[in-house]
Design a protein around this motif. Structure first.
Motif: not given
Length: 506
Positions: A352-368
């Protein structure tokens, strides 16, 4: 007359019946004479591949006869080996007894020598008193010494001859023992070779529905080569014979070389498969994560299949291993529920590709920034350079915010001015700053509007659009420029304030 004819007819019928019985007996005897006899045991060193081809067309009953014949050959070789080992053991026991006997004799001679030494000491003491008499007997002693020397020389000569005879006997016994040990080593190889061929027969019999449990137990008792490490000479000869035999060390060396060559080919094939998969993913519209996964998965699956296929070159039967893996699948699945959950989540993320390598994401309380991903976990590097590994199950079951998922982003800022300041002037200042900034997009148009009449200030929202990679540049530049222009043109930023009304007490 009728009785005569009746009697003749009866005799003819009896003769016909006897003839039929005789023919049936002859046919049964012919069939009995054609009973199958074992044909593969004529050469006990028959090539394994040839033996398999010879056994392939045989029926279950014929294979049982072949198995019994090979069991008889194995029993005969094992019996001969046992007799030779018994003889070798008796020789060892005899040598040990002789060694103990010699040690006892040596101890006895040492005791006698000590006794003679003590007597000599006593004689020396007495000799001190008889010095005078000894002087007189010197001449006679000299004669006796000469005669003793002569006797000693003859004794030495006899002892030397006896020692040579003993040495010759010892060498002959040693030669016989060496020949016996070499014969035992050769018999062990022959026994292992017969057991190996019998295993081939039993495997073919099992394929055709035969019961080989008892025969298999008997064969396993003679498989391989047993080395008695307590007897170094015997162990060395057995090891040397195994190393130099065609079905021992040489065969193993050839198998190892073939295995190494096969694994080199498998590695080259795996690398080629990885390159083909990489080239295929480059022309396909798939994410970087999926590209990396397909490349690694294709390479590893080729390595796994190639390794399993190459192991059979070493003579290892991989059938039971695969059956064991299949039987243990349920147990492994129950023990690794969480791991399998992470695996399934990793597959869903790749699909489903919700993100890819190099993307800035916020997941499970972590952002990076997404640094890497496997089927079990996702690695995120935060903006302060922390490296965080999150299980894929936690990633998939949590809300995923992809900050860089779109090409453009809206920058949301709020500027507060005092109630005494001119709103129109402040609005024009902010709009001019946005129009002059090169990274602020014209479409969609930026919004500068009064948003709230706060407790201490009039709040103006500023919402320009920019490219995702320019987000923070626009945010910081606009914030600095607005502050500078407000200060220059006298627009204030009010501090939080509160009016206090005092009422005098009556």
């Amino acid at each position: 007359m009728n009785r005569f004819y009746f009697s003749r007819v009866s005799q003819l019928i009896m003769l016909f019946v006897l003839l039929i019985i005789g023919l049936g007996f002859t046919a049964k005897k012919a069939d009995a004479d054609q009973v199958y006899t074992a044909a593969t045991t004529s050469n006990l060193e028959v090539n394994i591949k040839e033996l398999e081809l010879m056994l392939h067309p045989l029926t279950n009953a014929e294979l049982k006869i072949e198995a019994a014949a090979w069991q008889g050959q194995l029993q005969q070789v094992a019996r001969q080996l046992s007799q030779s080992e018994i003889l070798a053991h008796r020789l060892e026991v005899k040598e040990a007894a002789e060694a103990e006997k010699k040690a006892a004799e040596a101890e006895k001679k040492a005791a006698e020598a000590e006794k003679k030494a003590a007597e000599a000491d006593e004689e020396v003491a007495e000799a001190g008193e008889e010095v005078a008499e000894a002087d007189k007997e010197v001449a006679e002693a000299d004669k006796e010494v000469a005669e003793a020397d002569k006797g000693i020389a003859e004794a030495v000569k006899k002892a030397t001859e006896a020692g040579l005879d003993q040495k010759i006997k010892s060498e002959k016994a040693k030669s016989f023992k060496d020949e016996l040990l070499e014969e035992i080593a050769a018999m062990k190889l022959a026994q292992a070779a017969v057991a190996k061929r019998m295993e081939v027969v039993l495997s073919e019999l099992e394929k055709k529905g035969g019961d080989t449990k008892e025969l298999r137990l008997y064969t396993d008792a003679f498989s391989g080569i047993e080395i008695d490490v307590s007897n170094t000479e015997s162990a060395w000869l057995a090891l040397e014979a195994w190393v130099t035999s065609d079905e021992g060390g040489l065969s193993m060396l050839v198998s190892i070389v073939k295995f190494v060559v096969a694994m080199i080919f498998v590695i080259l094939l795996a690398n080629l498969t990885g390159k083909i998969a990489d080239r295929f993913t480059k022309i396909s519209n798939v994410s970087s994560l999926l590209k990396s996964f397909i490349k690694v998965f294709a390479r590893r699956i080729v390595l796994f299949i190639g390794f399993i296929a190459s192991v059979s070159i070493l003579g290892i039967n991989i059938g039971p291993v695969l059956a064991l893996i299949g039987a243990a699948g349920l147990v492994i699945g129950l023990a690794l529920q969480n791991t399998l959950g992470n695996f399934a989540s990793g597959i869903l993320i790749l699909l489903y590709r919700p993100f890819d390598m190099g993307d800035v994401v916020e997941v499970d309380g972590f952002t990076g920034t997404v640094n890497s991903m496997t089927l079990l976990s996702t690695s995120i590097k935060t903006f302060d350079n922390k490296f965080i590994v999150i299980p894929n199950n936690s990633v998939w079951n949590a809300a995923i915010t992809n900050v860089t998922g779109s090409k453009t982003r809206r920058v949301d800022m709020v500027f507060g001015i005092g109630y005494d300041d001119d709103f129109t002037t402040a609005q024009k200042i902010i709009q001019t700053v946005l129009d002059d900034h090169p990274k602020v997009l014209n479409e969609p148009k930026p919004i500068v509007r009064m948003n709230e009449l706060g407790d201490s200030s009039v709040n103006i929202i500023c919402r320009p659009w920019t490219k995702t990679e320019d987000y923070w540049d626009v945010y910081w530049d606009v914030m600095e420029a607005v502050k500078y222009e407000f200060d220059t043109q006298g627009v204030t930023f009010p501090f939080p304030q509160q009016d206090v009304h005092l009422f005098p007490a009556k």
